[in-house]
Every structure is written in structure tokens, then in C-alpha cells.
Enzyme design. Sequence first.
Site, mmCIF file in Angstrom:
data_model
loop_
_atom_site.group_PDB
_atom_site.id
_atom_site.type_symbol
_atom_site.label_atom_id
_atom_site.label_comp_id
_atom_site.label_asym_id
_atom_site.label_seq_id
_atom_site.Cartn_x
_atom_site.Cartn_y
_atom_site.Cartn_z
ATOM 1 N N ASP A 51 21.805 15.975 27.404
ATOM 2 C CA ASP A 51 21.191 15.633 26.122
ATOM 3 C C ASP A 51 21.138 16.890 25.269
ATOM 4 O O ASP A 51 20.960 18.010 25.779
ATOM 5 C CB ASP A 51 19.784 15.078 26.333
ATOM 6 C CG ASP A 51 19.803 13.689 26.962
ATOM 7 O OD1 ASP A 51 20.876 13.062 26.986
ATOM 8 O OD2 ASP A 51 18.741 13.234 27.433
ATOM 9 N N ASP A 89 18.917 17.890 23.248
ATOM 10 C CA ASP A 89 17.582 18.449 23.008
ATOM 11 C C ASP A 89 16.990 19.140 24.230
ATOM 12 O O ASP A 89 15.803 19.475 24.239
ATOM 13 C CB ASP A 89 16.627 17.357 22.517
ATOM 14 C CG ASP A 89 16.518 16.175 23.474
ATOM 15 O OD1 ASP A 89 17.148 16.221 24.554
ATOM 16 O OD2 ASP A 89 15.811 15.207 23.139
ATOM 17 N N TRP A 110 17.716 2.582 23.749
ATOM 18 C CA TRP A 110 17.122 3.573 24.645
ATOM 19 C C TRP A 110 16.714 2.952 25.974
ATOM 20 O O TRP A 110 16.185 1.852 26.036
ATOM 21 C CB TRP A 110 15.898 4.207 23.972
ATOM 22 C CG TRP A 110 15.292 5.331 24.763
ATOM 23 C CD1 TRP A 110 15.630 6.644 24.718
ATOM 24 C CD2 TRP A 110 14.256 5.211 25.728
ATOM 25 N NE1 TRP A 110 14.869 7.368 25.598
ATOM 26 C CE2 TRP A 110 14.003 6.507 26.235
ATOM 27 C CE3 TRP A 110 13.503 4.132 26.218
ATOM 28 C CZ2 TRP A 110 13.044 6.764 27.204
ATOM 29 C CZ3 TRP A 110 12.545 4.387 27.187
ATOM 30 C CH2 TRP A 110 12.325 5.694 27.668
ATOM 31 N N GLU A 125 19.978 3.354 31.356
ATOM 32 C CA GLU A 125 21.293 3.803 31.836
ATOM 33 C C GLU A 125 21.173 4.857 32.930
ATOM 34 O O GLU A 125 21.986 4.883 33.870
ATOM 35 C CB GLU A 125 22.158 4.308 30.676
ATOM 36 C CG GLU A 125 21.847 5.690 30.145
ATOM 37 C CD GLU A 125 20.643 5.735 29.218
ATOM 38 O OE1 GLU A 125 20.240 6.841 28.830
ATOM 39 O OE2 GLU A 125 20.112 4.654 28.875
ATOM 40 N N ASP A 126 20.181 5.743 32.849
ATOM 41 C CA ASP A 126 20.005 6.769 33.879
ATOM 42 C C ASP A 126 19.702 6.147 35.243
ATOM 43 O O ASP A 126 20.225 6.594 36.274
ATOM 44 C CB ASP A 126 18.877 7.730 33.499
ATOM 45 C CG ASP A 126 19.223 8.558 32.271
ATOM 46 O OD1 ASP A 126 20.412 8.846 32.068
ATOM 47 O OD2 ASP A 126 18.298 8.909 31.518
ATOM 48 N N MET A 175 12.214 20.913 25.968
ATOM 49 C CA MET A 175 12.761 19.865 25.107
ATOM 50 C C MET A 175 12.400 20.159 23.655
ATOM 51 O O MET A 175 11.257 20.507 23.360
ATOM 52 C CB MET A 175 12.236 18.492 25.517
ATOM 53 C CG MET A 175 12.691 17.362 24.604
ATOM 54 S SD MET A 175 12.076 15.741 25.086
ATOM 55 C CE MET A 175 13.180 15.373 26.434
ATOM 56 N N HIS A 232 11.007 15.931 18.706
ATOM 57 C CA HIS A 232 11.612 15.131 17.635
ATOM 58 C C HIS A 232 11.079 13.709 17.720
ATOM 59 O O HIS A 232 10.509 13.283 18.743
ATOM 60 C CB HIS A 232 13.134 15.115 17.782
ATOM 61 C CG HIS A 232 13.600 14.518 19.087
ATOM 62 N ND1 HIS A 232 13.894 13.187 19.239
ATOM 63 C CD2 HIS A 232 13.821 15.085 20.299
ATOM 64 C CE1 HIS A 232 14.266 12.942 20.486
ATOM 65 N NE2 HIS A 232 14.238 14.087 21.156
ATOM 66 N N ARG A 284 11.919 9.575 17.652
ATOM 67 C CA ARG A 284 13.030 8.789 18.164
ATOM 68 C C ARG A 284 13.996 8.432 17.050
ATOM 69 O O ARG A 284 13.603 8.124 15.925
ATOM 70 C CB ARG A 284 12.517 7.516 18.852
ATOM 71 C CG ARG A 284 13.618 6.810 19.643
ATOM 72 C CD ARG A 284 13.061 5.602 20.403
ATOM 73 N NE ARG A 284 11.964 5.986 21.275
ATOM 74 C CZ ARG A 284 12.116 6.610 22.443
ATOM 75 N NH1 ARG A 284 13.317 6.934 22.856
ATOM 76 N NH2 ARG A 284 11.059 6.906 23.174
#
Length: 357
Positions: free
Chosen positions: A206, A208, A268, A271-272, A298, A301, A303
Site C-alpha cells: 500500500d 501509505d 474496501w 481481498e487480504d 501509516m 488520510h 477513505r
Amino acid sequence: MLRKLFNFLALFVFLSLACLVVLLFYSKYTSLAFLTEPYGKGNENVLFSSMIKKHFEELWKMKSGEPEANQETTVIPVTTKKMLVPCPENPPDLVGPLKVEFNFKRTMDEVKQEIGARLQDGGRYTPPDCISRHKVAIIIPFRNRHDHLKHWLYYLHPILIRQQLDYGVYVINQDGDGIFNRAKLMNAGYVEALKEYDYECFVFSDVDLVPINDHNLYRCFDQPRHLAVAMDKFNYALPYNTYFGGVSSLSKDQYLKINGFPNTYWGWGGEDDDIYRRVIYRGMSISRPDSMTGRYKMIKHVRDLHNEPNPKNPDKLGKTRLTMEKDGINSLKYTVKEVVKDKLYTFITVDIEAPTR
């Protein structure tokens, strides 16, 4: 009778000349007197001998490589190319814990000026003084996170260089404003990276997340690797034992063994956990660094638009064992819209046929 006499005379002349040649050659070292007497009028034999001696001396100089007094010599330096050896298994320049801050502004040009000199176009790097043991493609699923990307590039390139990786950075940008699909973008990144180089390892990150310890090696291991095990977002602890999000690495064989990642997780979440189950269902396990080495910060931010939690995703997890055979790298469909080679990264915009809602 005359013919025999002629042959005898010819042989005598030949032997006489041969003896003279031997004597002249020998005179270089013995300084025979009859060849070194000064030339005088009527001394034809000495003249003949001197001419022959001079000729043989010139031949000798050519043979021995001796230059004449008025001849310039050119010395060509001999350069030897250093033979590279494999880089050490444990990179020697790692520093351990790092200070990572996101509370100041930096432009992409400033980042490029500071760290770009060591990179090749497209965010590629190869150690100059040894042969890297690891060919690694860094895949970043992306959309509208340019500020985050600047921080990631600023911190990660120096880390990856110190880890002596043969690596490239690939930012896979989702085209349009449709629903975001992280896993499908990572699949596209895998395919696009292999078009450019014979990578053996793939790190999916990712944009971030920045590691705060360079001993957290961005390479592949005997088992699929979960790198982001201790984020500040989760108080530097693993949120749950089967968590496989944030940053992970898989070798090419490991990736193909699980048929890549699912393409059907729009929005969101989910998937992980699907990827984790694929790994387990294929008889592999997850390896991790310790919680101190695997620490991450991280970038805060809100979403992203069109990346809201999808309530349909959790229901798909119960079907992973059945769907993983046909949902993955073997069913991937996308279109490359643009490829931009920056000094710090390769930016690939792809159309992944995203639904709008």
C-alpha cells in the site's frame, strides 16, 4: 662433368654465404674486428660486411622490440574490469530503526533531486559493486494518492538500495472513477513488471505504509511473507492472527501456486483474507518478521471516494476454496492506457473494467 662442377661451386657459394651470415650475427656480441674496422677507400669487403651487419642489427631490433632513438613509443595502459561477486546474504549497510515523519511538505522534484541520481529510469536500481541475490518488483496499487507516493518514494528507495536489491518500482494506477479494486491492480502489476524484467520476487505494498526499520527485508522467503506486522494504526500489534494486509511478498512460484489474487473484490475489504486462505489451501504458511523489525507508520488520510466497504465481500471468503481455481491471474482482464517512465518509478495506468456503483 661440367654439371657436377657447377653443382659443387653452387654448394660452396651457399655454404660460404651461410658461414658469413652466422659470423655477422655472432658479431653483435663478440665485436669481430674485421667487421668493425673503419671504412677506407678500396675496402669493398668491409663495406659489404658493414651493410650486412647494419641490416641484421635492424632486424634484431625489430625482433627484440627495441625502439630506435628517434622513434616515439606509445604506452597503452592495461585496464582490468573488476569481476563482480554476489552481494552478501546480510546487507552490510543497514542501520536498523529509522526516523520517519510525514508532517512536512516535499515536492516530487525535491525527492527526485535528492535520491534520483542512483536510479535508472522507471525506478530501477541494480547494485554497482556486487550481483544482487534478489530480483524484486515492488507493486503499488494506486489512485489519487500523489502526496503519499512522494513520502513512500523518499523513504523506500534508500532502504531498498541499502538492502542491495535488483529492483523496480511499479505504480499501478486505476483509470477512471469506478469502484477501486486493490487485488486486481496488483495482478496487473505482476503481469506488467514481468514484461520488462525477469523478476523472481514481488512485493505488494500500500502506498501509505512506510517501514521504520530497514532490517525488514523487501524480498522473498521460503514461505509467503507478511511484512507489515506492526502498524502504528494498530498500536504496533497484529490486529488478528490471519491478517495479511498492508505489505506482503511472494515469489513467482508462490504467486502462481495460488493463482494470483482474486479479481472480484470491488471496494474496501476482504481481498487480504482471501489471499491468506489461498496460501493456506495450497499447503503453505505465512512467515513474518518480529514485531520490532516489522514496524510501520501509516500516512493518515480519509477513505478514498469509490473505495467504501463492500458488504458483499465478506460473504465471498467462505467460497475461496472453490473460486480460487478460476478467479485469479488466469482470469485477469485489463487494458493498459498509458506507461510513464519517471526517474523514481514506472507509472502504469490501467482500465480494469470497474463498475461505477
